[in-house]
Design a protein around this motif. Structure first.
Motif, PDB file in Angstrom:
ATOM      1  N   GLY A 338     -26.012  -1.152  35.790  1.00 41.91           N
ATOM      2  CA  GLY A 338     -25.074  -0.669  36.735  1.00 41.91           C
ATOM      3  C   GLY A 338     -24.402   0.714  36.194  1.00 41.91           C
ATOM      4  O   GLY A 338     -25.037   1.546  35.893  1.00 41.91           O
ATOM      5  N   ASP A 339     -23.153   0.663  35.715  1.00 40.23           N
ATOM      6  CA  ASP A 339     -22.575   1.920  35.037  1.00 40.23           C
ATOM      7  C   ASP A 339     -22.607   1.877  33.550  1.00 40.23           C
ATOM      8  O   ASP A 339     -22.079   2.659  32.894  1.00 40.23           O
ATOM      9  CB  ASP A 339     -21.185   1.809  35.429  1.00 40.23           C
ATOM     10  CG  ASP A 339     -20.769   2.036  36.852  1.00 40.23           C
ATOM     11  OD1 ASP A 339     -21.872   2.834  37.599  1.00 40.23           O
ATOM     12  OD2 ASP A 339     -19.822   1.714  37.496  1.00 40.23           O
ATOM     13  N   TYR A 340     -23.421   0.907  32.990  1.00 39.60           N
ATOM     14  CA  TYR A 340     -23.303   0.572  31.276  1.00 39.60           C
ATOM     15  C   TYR A 340     -24.693   0.617  30.824  1.00 39.60           C
ATOM     16  O   TYR A 340     -25.533   0.380  31.654  1.00 39.60           O
ATOM     17  CB  TYR A 340     -22.804  -0.704  31.336  1.00 39.60           C
ATOM     18  CG  TYR A 340     -21.402  -0.880  31.816  1.00 39.60           C
ATOM     19  CD1 TYR A 340     -20.095  -0.552  31.348  1.00 39.60           C
ATOM     20  CD2 TYR A 340     -21.345  -2.205  32.758  1.00 39.60           C
ATOM     21  CE1 TYR A 340     -18.833  -0.631  31.709  1.00 39.60           C
ATOM     22  CE2 TYR A 340     -20.006  -2.364  33.309  1.00 39.60           C
ATOM     23  CZ  TYR A 340     -19.049  -1.801  32.831  1.00 39.60           C
ATOM     24  OH  TYR A 340     -17.467  -1.958  33.305  1.00 39.60           O
ATOM     25  N   PHE A 341     -24.722   1.064  29.704  1.00 37.56           N
ATOM     26  CA  PHE A 341     -25.800   0.757  28.980  1.00 37.56           C
ATOM     27  C   PHE A 341     -25.594  -0.356  28.118  1.00 37.56           C
ATOM     28  O   PHE A 341     -24.803  -0.498  27.149  1.00 37.56           O
ATOM     29  CB  PHE A 341     -26.021   2.333  28.018  1.00 37.56           C
ATOM     30  CG  PHE A 341     -27.242   1.876  26.783  1.00 37.56           C
ATOM     31  CD1 PHE A 341     -28.354   1.975  27.235  1.00 37.56           C
ATOM     32  CD2 PHE A 341     -26.844   1.731  25.682  1.00 37.56           C
ATOM     33  CE1 PHE A 341     -29.348   1.797  26.376  1.00 37.56           C
ATOM     34  CE2 PHE A 341     -27.730   1.285  24.680  1.00 37.56           C
ATOM     35  CZ  PHE A 341     -29.314   1.458  24.920  1.00 37.56           C
ATOM     36  N   SER A 342     -26.421  -1.173  28.340  1.00 39.34           N
ATOM     37  CA  SER A 342     -26.549  -2.410  27.888  1.00 39.34           C
ATOM     38  C   SER A 342     -27.855  -3.200  27.327  1.00 39.34           C
ATOM     39  O   SER A 342     -28.713  -2.665  27.695  1.00 39.34           O
ATOM     40  CB  SER A 342     -25.719  -3.497  28.920  1.00 39.34           C
ATOM     41  OG  SER A 342     -24.621  -3.219  29.349  1.00 39.34           O
ATOM     42  N   VAL A 343     -27.686  -4.150  26.235  1.00 38.35           N
ATOM     43  CA  VAL A 343     -28.810  -5.036  25.823  1.00 38.35           C
ATOM     44  C   VAL A 343     -29.018  -6.021  26.929  1.00 38.35           C
ATOM     45  O   VAL A 343     -28.198  -6.219  27.759  1.00 38.35           O
ATOM     46  CB  VAL A 343     -28.722  -5.432  24.260  1.00 38.35           C
ATOM     47  CG1 VAL A 343     -28.642  -4.289  23.624  1.00 38.35           C
ATOM     48  CG2 VAL A 343     -27.520  -6.203  24.233  1.00 38.35           C
ATOM     49  N   ASP A 344     -30.126  -6.820  26.790  1.00 42.23           N
ATOM     50  CA  ASP A 344     -30.328  -7.747  27.828  1.00 42.23           C
ATOM     51  C   ASP A 344     -30.293  -9.241  27.205  1.00 42.23           C
ATOM     52  O   ASP A 344     -30.554 -10.178  27.854  1.00 42.23           O
ATOM     53  CB  ASP A 344     -32.170  -7.294  28.399  1.00 42.23           C
ATOM     54  CG  ASP A 344     -32.765  -7.582  26.923  1.00 42.23           C
ATOM     55  OD1 ASP A 344     -32.570  -7.987  25.838  1.00 42.23           O
ATOM     56  OD2 ASP A 344     -34.058  -7.453  27.339  1.00 42.23           O
ATOM     57  N   SER A 345     -29.687  -9.396  26.052  1.00 39.40           N
ATOM     58  CA  SER A 345     -29.572 -10.754  25.575  1.00 39.40           C
ATOM     59  C   SER A 345     -28.640 -10.800  24.520  1.00 39.40           C
ATOM     60  O   SER A 345     -28.365  -9.739  23.705  1.00 39.40           O
ATOM     61  CB  SER A 345     -30.932 -11.269  24.992  1.00 39.40           C
ATOM     62  OG  SER A 345     -31.109 -10.586  23.808  1.00 39.40           O
ATOM     63  N   VAL A 346     -27.959 -12.056  24.196  1.00 37.41           N
ATOM     64  CA  VAL A 346     -26.995 -12.424  23.306  1.00 37.41           C
ATOM     65  C   VAL A 346     -27.766 -12.156  21.895  1.00 37.41           C
ATOM     66  O   VAL A 346     -27.024 -11.579  20.789  1.00 37.41           O
ATOM     67  CB  VAL A 346     -26.500 -13.800  23.353  1.00 37.41           C
ATOM     68  CG1 VAL A 346     -25.424 -13.837  22.001  1.00 37.41           C
ATOM     69  CG2 VAL A 346     -25.705 -13.662  24.523  1.00 37.41           C
ATOM     70  N   SER A 347     -28.905 -12.524  21.718  1.00 34.45           N
ATOM     71  CA  SER A 347     -29.602 -12.434  20.302  1.00 34.45           C
ATOM     72  C   SER A 347     -29.627 -10.811  20.076  1.00 34.45           C
ATOM     73  O   SER A 347     -29.668 -10.667  18.959  1.00 34.45           O
ATOM     74  CB  SER A 347     -31.218 -13.047  20.610  1.00 34.45           C
ATOM     75  OG  SER A 347     -31.936 -12.293  21.600  1.00 34.45           O
ATOM     76  N   ALA A 348     -29.844  -9.920  21.095  1.00 32.41           N
ATOM     77  CA  ALA A 348     -30.015  -8.577  20.702  1.00 32.41           C
ATOM     78  C   ALA A 348     -28.684  -8.312  20.114  1.00 32.41           C
ATOM     79  O   ALA A 348     -28.598  -7.213  19.186  1.00 32.41           O
ATOM     80  CB  ALA A 348     -30.158  -7.787  21.845  1.00 32.41           C
ATOM     81  N   LEU A 349     -27.381  -8.619  20.583  1.00 30.12           N
ATOM     82  CA  LEU A 349     -26.085  -8.197  19.920  1.00 30.12           C
ATOM     83  C   LEU A 349     -26.054  -8.914  18.451  1.00 30.12           C
ATOM     84  O   LEU A 349     -25.447  -8.018  17.696  1.00 30.12           O
ATOM     85  CB  LEU A 349     -25.091  -9.082  20.594  1.00 30.12           C
ATOM     86  CG  LEU A 349     -25.004  -8.895  22.244  1.00 30.12           C
ATOM     87  CD1 LEU A 349     -24.009  -9.745  23.042  1.00 30.12           C
ATOM     88  CD2 LEU A 349     -24.658  -7.348  22.349  1.00 30.12           C
ATOM     89  N   TRP A 350     -26.611 -10.014  18.238  1.00 32.44           N
ATOM     90  CA  TRP A 350     -26.677 -10.418  16.760  1.00 32.44           C
ATOM     91  C   TRP A 350     -27.402  -9.499  15.852  1.00 32.44           C
ATOM     92  O   TRP A 350     -27.134  -9.020  14.923  1.00 32.44           O
ATOM     93  CB  TRP A 350     -27.190 -11.947  16.691  1.00 32.44           C
ATOM     94  CG  TRP A 350     -26.207 -12.783  17.145  1.00 32.44           C
ATOM     95  CD1 TRP A 350     -25.690 -13.253  18.360  1.00 32.44           C
ATOM     96  CD2 TRP A 350     -25.446 -13.684  16.297  1.00 32.44           C
ATOM     97  NE1 TRP A 350     -24.848 -14.225  18.437  1.00 32.44           N
ATOM     98  CE2 TRP A 350     -24.571 -14.482  17.007  1.00 32.44           C
ATOM     99  CE3 TRP A 350     -25.008 -13.894  14.946  1.00 32.44           C
ATOM    100  CZ2 TRP A 350     -23.432 -15.500  16.557  1.00 32.44           C
ATOM    101  CZ3 TRP A 350     -24.270 -14.741  14.325  1.00 32.44           C
ATOM    102  CH2 TRP A 350     -23.546 -15.451  15.264  1.00 32.44           C
ATOM    103  N   LEU A 351     -28.645  -8.897  16.466  1.00 30.94           N
ATOM    104  CA  LEU A 351     -29.711  -8.096  15.778  1.00 30.94           C
ATOM    105  C   LEU A 351     -28.861  -6.674  15.533  1.00 30.94           C
ATOM    106  O   LEU A 351     -28.867  -6.073  14.137  1.00 30.94           O
ATOM    107  CB  LEU A 351     -30.774  -7.863  16.536  1.00 30.94           C
ATOM    108  CG  LEU A 351     -31.882  -8.832  16.492  1.00 30.94           C
ATOM    109  CD1 LEU A 351     -33.040  -8.831  17.379  1.00 30.94           C
ATOM    110  CD2 LEU A 351     -32.346  -9.529  15.174  1.00 30.94           C
TER     111      LEU A 351
END
Length: 383
Positions: A338-351
């Protein structure tokens, strides 16, 4: 003559280590708020729409603000043990005003990237700052009186949930600051009271009162025993009162799935922090404080101490690094959700969080070393 110094060093390092631990957890939550905005969570979270991994990561971060505020009160008591009441009051008052100023300027700009701002968010640094100002005004009062007022606020403030001052603008704006999340409108700027402050006054008063157990009259074993018991009592009160499902937060719901039921049970209100939110997270915080004092020789202990020794420096640094990384992501890849640049999983947030811990540690360690080698520089005390 050596042993008391070692004990004092150990207990103070455990405080820094706990602060460092919650800073790392806070980093994970802010990574989520930066790179997972396509899956925003409400407060409390909508568990029917929130995946368990995201729910768990967000619920884990709930410990941060209560521990920060509790340790602020505790640290104020420890400061007073080495200084006069007047100098303690003066330091708390100036430090509190400094934090409020930071919230309105550097911190707000890090979130909004707008100057002059058209929206100001009064968040955790604001809450800590104004709590310090209030505690400064109360320093010198009997410790038991502050403890009683703190507990009264914590256990009683949810009785105020139904109070509203709609139609009375002056009182409504004060109420938004104290107890109800809302918007304060003006022609120049809109102010969002993200962290209503009344419950946090209760937490900082209790933290201040807990400093009593750090006096020399208590051995390390006795102090740890008292803190552990208090932590367990806090968690037991949470579990018992939460099970009754009458007062203290929004009711929890029993689902066919035990996992959904557990998520509902721990789906607690942070803005403002409910009785159960405070009991659960303060209980965990006290138990962790005791555990970290026992783990002072553990290899992973030192980095936590370093992160926790310069919390404000780390706070501002990580906000701007996250903003820079997000802007770089937008420039290189453009919006992908959408309007955001985002990762695709919670595991990516942890990394990403692990990567940032490794990236920021040398800078934080350098500043911590600089601060402790230059204690004569007054302004360094504020970081």
């Amino acid at each position: 003559m050596i042993m008391p110094e070692v004990k004092i060093l150990s207990r103070l390092q455990s405080i820094d280590a706990l602060r460092g631990l919650v800073i790392v957890i806070m980093l994970l939550d802010h990574v989520r708020e930066t790179f997972y905005l396509n899956k925003q969570v409400s407060d409390p979270m909508n568990i029917l729409e929130t995946e368990p991994a995201l729910f768990g990561s967000r619920a884990l971060a709930h410990i941060c603000a209560p521990v920060f505020v509790l340790l602020t009160g505790l640290s104020a008591y420890l400061y007073q043990m080495k200084n006069t009441v007047a100098s303690t009051r003066n330091f708390l008052f100036k430090r509190g005003l400094f934090l409020i100023l930071l919230e309105l300027t550097l911190v707000n700009f890090a979130w909004t990237a707008k100057f002059p701002p058209d929206v100001i968010y009064l968040q955790v640094i604001w809450a800590i700052g104004i709590s310090m100002v209030v505690l400064a005004l109360c320093v010198g009062l009997p410790r038991k009186a502050l403890l009683a007022v703190g507990l009264l606020i914590i256990f009683g403030h949810n009785l105020l949930d139904q109070i509203t001052f709609r139609g009375i603008p002056a009182l409504e704006q004060i109420w938004f600051v104290l107890h109800e999340r809302g918007w304060i409108e003006s022609t120049a700027v809109r102010i969002r009271t993200s962290y209503p402050v009344l419950p946090w006054f209760g937490v900082i008063f209790v933290g201040y009162a807990l400093g009593y157990f750090f006096e020399s009259r208590f051995s390390a074993v006795a102090r740890q025993r008292y803190l552990l018991v208090l932590g367990m009592i806090s968690i037991a009160l949470f579990l018992g009162l939460r099970s009754i499902n009458i007062y203290g937060d929004q009711p929890w719901v029993q689902y066919d799935s035990w996992g959904m039921t557990a998520m509902s049970f721990f789906n607690l209100t942070k803005y403002p922090p409910s009785l159960f939110f405070i009991l659960w997270n303060i209980g965990l915080g006290l138990i962790l404080l005791v555990a970290l004092e026992h783990l002072s020789h553990f290899k992973g202990f030192k980095p936590l101490v370093i992160f926790g020794s310069v919390p404000m420096f780390f706070y501002i640094l990580h906000l701007y690094v996250l903003k820079l990384l997000y802007v770089m992501g937008i420039e290189l890849f453009g919006p992908n959700q959408g309007d955001y640049f985002s990762v695709d999983s919670v595991s990516a947030l942890w990394l990403i969080t692990v990567f940032l811990i490794i990236l920021l540690y040398p800078v934080v360690a350098w500043f911590s070393r600089y601060k402790h080698q230059n204690k004569h520089i007054a302004w360094l005390k504020y970081f």
